[in-house]
Scaffold this active site. Sequence first.
Site, short mmCIF file in Angstrom:
data_model
loop_
_atom_site.label_atom_id
_atom_site.label_comp_id
_atom_site.label_asym_id
_atom_site.label_seq_id
_atom_site.Cartn_x
_atom_site.Cartn_y
_atom_site.Cartn_z
N TYR A 67 -22.68 -17.50 24.91
CA TYR A 67 -22.67 -17.30 23.46
C TYR A 67 -23.95 -16.60 23.01
CZ TYR A 67 -22.24 -18.34 18.48
OH TYR A 67 -22.15 -18.24 17.10
N THR A 106 -12.51 -10.30 10.08
CA THR A 106 -11.95 -10.94 11.26
C THR A 106 -12.39 -12.41 11.30
OG1 THR A 106 -13.77 -10.49 12.81
CG2 THR A 106 -12.14 -8.74 12.49
N GLY A 107 -11.59 -13.24 11.95
CA GLY A 107 -11.91 -14.66 12.01
C GLY A 107 -11.89 -15.30 10.63
N ALA A 108 -10.85 -14.98 9.85
CA ALA A 108 -10.82 -15.37 8.43
C ALA A 108 -10.13 -16.71 8.18
CB ALA A 108 -10.12 -14.28 7.61
N SER A 109 -9.63 -17.37 9.21
CA SER A 109 -8.78 -18.54 8.98
C SER A 109 -9.55 -19.82 8.68
CB SER A 109 -7.86 -18.77 10.19
OG SER A 109 -8.63 -19.05 11.34
N SER A 114 -26.36 -14.64 15.24
CA SER A 114 -26.79 -16.03 15.31
C SER A 114 -28.29 -16.10 15.55
CB SER A 114 -26.05 -16.75 16.45
OG SER A 114 -26.56 -18.05 16.66
N GLY A 152 -13.89 -21.82 8.43
CA GLY A 152 -15.34 -21.72 8.52
C GLY A 152 -15.93 -20.66 7.61
N GLY A 197 -15.69 -17.46 7.81
CA GLY A 197 -14.75 -16.38 7.50
C GLY A 197 -13.93 -16.66 6.25
#
Length: 332
Positions: A193, A8-11, A171, A13, A15
């Site tokens: 966060y 997930t979040g592969a688009s 994190s 950074g 990912g």
Amino acid sequence: MERVVLVTGASGGVGLALCQRLLEEDGRIHLCIACRNAQKSEATRDLILATHPNAQVSTVEVDLGNLASVLRVARELRCRFQRLDFVYLNAGIMPNPHVNFKALWHGLLTGKVLHMLTTAEGIMTQTDRLNGDGLQEVFATNLFGHFILVRQLESLLCGNEKPSRLIWTSSSNARESAFSLSDYQHAKGKESYSSSKYATDLTSVVLNRKFNKQGLYSSVVCPGLVMSNMTYRILPVFLWKLLMPIMWLIRFFAKTYTLTPYNGAEAHVWLFKQKPEYLDELVKYHSCTSGLGKSYVEPRKIDVDEETAEKFYEKLLELEKQTLERYSDLLD
């Protein structure tokens, strides 16, 4: 059969770097990339295939902050695959970040500035809001959407011939002081966060308790300080340009200043090569980079209370029951 890996979040950074590095490790995997919209998914797939033209890469569209979207993609994945070997729960948001320069200056005067710069403790705040499901947006996107996804994919993750893996992007900013069981969505605070990442650590610990016997193992990683779209929103671009030489210098003293997404994905890729049965469920695996640019992984004990983790898990189950009642048409 090839291993199936969902990211997930592969688009962009970490990912995107993770996807490329996984294919470098094993070009036979079936990589399924999950992005927030179809355009990003296809653009990411084209980018990956440009460097790995023979790779098996498929796409799914999911907004982790929208429960209907999560349930739809879970149904799609159950129809498409018989099992999932790895799920990298990497997508996350940090909306409207603000730096407390007064606190940073105080840290400089008291000798705590290096700790503050590596954990963002006391200097980073966010402004959160409710999403369309009536949940706090950061909690929903960073933790709860992923939790629901895992719950909906249990049939693909449990009882397989070989263990399946959940690898959460946590994190160093995950701190117990920012989290409260009485306000686990962090509606009343300014460190949503940090709270969501601490909640991630708690969830991973309990998932191991509940599912290891069914062949599902969970781990958490910290990518370190990575320069990505999320990071660049914290300060104006011109300030980052001024600070970059200083940040490269700080890396001689702060090994978690990985800086590049490639370096930030080090722990994710390292876990891809490990046998989960031999990993410590109470350890977070940190991507680190030496001052001379050598990447490595450092395990550190997670600062979690296991009783708090169990209580939080029960609250997640209660919230799941409450929120999914309105989406009965999307449940099998």
